[in-house]
Design a protein around this motif. Structure first.
Motif, PDB file in Angstrom:
ATOM      1  N   HIS A  71       2.799   3.259  11.095  1.00 28.53           N
ATOM      2  CA  HIS A  71       2.759   2.080  11.975  1.00 28.53           C
ATOM      3  C   HIS A  71       2.483   0.802  11.192  1.00 28.53           C
ATOM      4  O   HIS A  71       1.871  -0.132  11.718  1.00 28.53           O
ATOM      5  N   ASP A  72       2.928   0.765   9.956  1.00 27.40           N
ATOM      6  CA  ASP A  72       2.877  -0.448   9.141  1.00 27.40           C
ATOM      7  C   ASP A  72       4.236  -1.126   9.172  1.00 27.40           C
ATOM      8  O   ASP A  72       5.279  -0.461   9.117  1.00 27.40           O
ATOM      9  N   VAL A  88       9.303  -0.440  10.833  1.00 32.03           N
ATOM     10  CA  VAL A  88       7.997   0.127  11.143  1.00 32.03           C
ATOM     11  C   VAL A  88       8.004   1.580  10.679  1.00 32.03           C
ATOM     12  O   VAL A  88       8.786   2.395  11.180  1.00 32.03           O
ATOM     13  N   LYS A 111      -1.257  -5.477   2.287  1.00 37.04           N
ATOM     14  CA  LYS A 111      -2.208  -5.204   3.364  1.00 37.04           C
ATOM     15  C   LYS A 111      -3.625  -5.652   3.051  1.00 37.04           C
ATOM     16  O   LYS A 111      -4.427  -5.864   3.964  1.00 37.04           O
ATOM     17  N   THR A 117       5.600 -11.947  13.421  1.00 36.59           N
ATOM     18  CA  THR A 117       6.191 -11.908  12.082  1.00 36.59           C
ATOM     19  C   THR A 117       7.557 -12.578  12.081  1.00 36.59           C
ATOM     20  O   THR A 117       7.867 -13.382  11.192  1.00 36.59           O
ATOM     21  N   ASN A 142       0.155  -5.318   9.383  1.00 34.13           N
ATOM     22  CA  ASN A 142       0.292  -5.954  10.699  1.00 34.13           C
ATOM     23  C   ASN A 142       0.422  -7.462  10.516  1.00 34.13           C
ATOM     24  O   ASN A 142       0.570  -7.950   9.401  1.00 34.13           O
ATOM     25  N   ASP A 153      -1.832  -9.764  11.103  1.00 27.46           N
ATOM     26  CA  ASP A 153      -3.084 -10.473  10.840  1.00 27.46           C
ATOM     27  C   ASP A 153      -2.998 -11.193   9.489  1.00 27.46           C
ATOM     28  O   ASP A 153      -2.454 -10.646   8.515  1.00 27.46           O
ATOM     29  N   ASP A 167       3.050  -7.936  17.166  1.00 26.58           N
ATOM     30  CA  ASP A 167       3.042  -8.176  15.710  1.00 26.58           C
ATOM     31  C   ASP A 167       4.449  -8.445  15.188  1.00 26.58           C
ATOM     32  O   ASP A 167       4.640  -9.314  14.321  1.00 26.58           O
ATOM     33  N   MET A 186       2.146  -3.521  18.609  1.00 28.90           N
ATOM     34  CA  MET A 186       3.201  -3.545  17.600  1.00 28.90           C
ATOM     35  C   MET A 186       4.301  -4.528  17.977  1.00 28.90           C
ATOM     36  O   MET A 186       4.829  -5.259  17.137  1.00 28.90           O
TER      37      MET A 186
END
Length: 357
Positions: A197-198, A193, A247, A174, A214, A216, A170, A167
Motif C-alpha cells: 500500500h505504498d 500502488v 518514505k 499526489t 503516502n 504526507d 493520497d 489511499m
C-alpha cells in the motif's frame, strides 16, 4: 417650526421611494417584454480544450427537459430548471443560463477538470477531478493526465462521488501536486500502488522504482528527490539505481542495480486509450534533464539564503553471488529489501533485473 423639520431625512426617504418606483416600473417592463419577446436563438459556450461534452449533447439535454426552445416566449422558459438539469451531468461542474432582451438564450458551461485517471484493483476505470470528486470516463474525450493503477480499493458507483478511502485521497493529493509543478508534471508519468500500500512514482527518465509511501510531507519528499537528482544522477547516471525510497524524513534510501545482472528489455503493455502514446524518446529525456539543470542553477544562485538540510542518501549494493543463501541484507535499518516490481495492469511497466544464480 419649519426649522425643526429634518429635511435631509425627508429627501432621503423621497429618493428611496423614487428608486423603488423605478425598480417596480423596470420589472414590469421586463415582464411585459418577456411575454412579447420570443427565443430566437440558443448560444452554448463551453470554454477550454477538454471536450468531455459536446454542444450537440447540451442541445439534446435542453430539448429533452424543456422541449423546443426557439420560438417560445421567454416567460415560458424555466431557466432555473435548465441550470439544475445541466448541473446533474457528471461532466459539468457549473452551468449559468440567462436570456437577453434580443431573445437569445445564453448557456455557459464549465467542465470538470480531471487530474488523475484511476484503474482500480476491480478493473474499474474513472477520473478524479480537480475538486477531489470521482467522475466517469467519457466516450468523446480522453484526458492527458497521470494514470494510477495497482492495489487500489477505491471503488466507483458510476456517478460523481467523493473519495472514500485514505489511499484515494493520497493519490488525489499526489496527482494535484505533480500537476502544479512543471518539472514533476513532465518527469512523473504514472502512479502505482504496490502490495504494501505504498505509492510508487514511475518516471519518464530513469529506470528505477521511486517509493513515495503516502502523501504526507509531499513537498519535502519531492524536494529531497530533486536534491538527489542534482547530486547523484550527474555522477552515476539515470539508470544506476534500482529503487529510490523517499518514505523517511530527510533521508533517501537507494539500492543500486547489480552490475553483473542481465537486464531485460522493458515490455510495453499498451492501453488503447490513455497510454498508447506514452513512449519515452530522446527529446523528452533531454527536456527533463534541461529542467533539472535549470533548477540546479537556480539553487546555486541562492546559496546565500538559508536552506533546508540536504537529505542523507543511503545506498545499498547487492553483491553478485552464486548462491541465494549467501546474499547479504542491507545494514541500514531504513533500507528496504529488493523485490521484483509488481506489474501494473494496463500500464507501462518498470521492470527489475534478474539476479544471476
Amino acid at each position: 417650526m419649519l426649522s425643526s423639520v429634518n429635511w435631509k431625512m425627508i429627501l432621503k426617504c423621497f429618493a428611496w421611494l423614487v428608486c423603488l418606483a423605478g425598480v417596480v416600473v423596470l420589472m414590469s417592463f421586463i415582464s411585459v417584454k418577456k411575454r412579447e419577446v420570443k427565443c430566437v436563438k440558443v448560444e452554448i459556450l463551453i470554454p477550454g480544450a477538454d471536450n468531455f461534452i459536446e454542444r450537440e449533447e447540451i442541445d439534446a439535454i435542453l430539448k429533452q427537459g424543456q422541449g423546443q426552445l426557439v420560438g417560445r416566449n421567454l416567460e415560458q422558459i424555466n431557466i432555473h430548471a435548465i441550470e439544475e438539469t445541466l448541473k446533474a451531468n457528471p461532466y459539468i461542474a457549473f452551468a449559468k443560463v440567462f436570456v437577453d432582451m434580443d431573445g437569445v438564450l445564453q448557456v455557459a458551461i464549465k467542465q470538470r477538470q480531471p487530474v488523475l485517471r484511476v484503474l482500480n484493483a476491480g478493473g474499474q476505470d474513472y477520473y478524479i477531478d480537480s475538486n477531489g470528486l470521482k467522475m466517469p470516463m467519457s466516450p468523446n474525450f480522453t484526458a492527458n493526465v497521470l494514470v494510477a493503477s495497482g492495489n487500489i480499493l477505491e471503488g466507483f458507483s458510476g456517478k460523481v462521488d467523493t473519495l472514500l478511502t485514505p489511499m484515494g485521497a493520497d493519490l488525489y493529493k499526489t496527482a494535484l501536486f505533480m500537476k502544479k509543478d512543471t518539472l514533476w508534471d513532465a518527469q512523473i508519468e504514472q502512479l502505482f500502488v504496490n502490495d504494501k500500500h505504498d505509492i510508487e512514482l514511475v518516471p519518464r527518465v530513469g529506470n528505477q522504482r521511486i517509493i513515495l509511501g503516502n502523501a504526507d510531507s509531499l513537498e519535502t519528499k519531492m524536494n529531497n528527490l530533486l536534491a538527489f537528482y542534482k547530486q547523484a544522477m550527474p555522477t552515476v547516471g539515470w539508470n544506476a539505481y534500482k529503487t529510490i525510497n523517499l518514505k523517511y524524513t530527510n533521508q533517501i534510501v537507494c539500492e543500486k542495480y547489480d552490475s553483473l545482472a542481465v537486464k531485460k528489455a522493458k515490455p510495453v503493455v499498451a492501453d488503447s486509450t490513455a497510454l498508447a502514446n506514452r513512449a519515452i524518446d530522446s527529446a523528452i529525456k533531454n527536456s527533463i534533464q534541461d529542467e533539472i539543470k535549470k533548477a540546479a542553477a537556480a539553487s546555486t544562485a541562492q546559496t546565500a539564503k538559508p536552506t533546508t538540510p540536504k537529505p542523507v542518501v543511503a545506498t545499498t549494493n547487492k553483491p553478485a553471488t552464486t548462491k541465494p543463501a549467501e546474499k547479504t541484507p542491507a545494514k541500514t535499518a531504513a533500507a528496504t529489501t529488493a523485490k521484483e516490481k509488481p506489474k501494473p495492469a494496463a500500464t507501462k511497466e518498470k521492470t527489475d533485473t534478474k539476479k544471476n544464480k
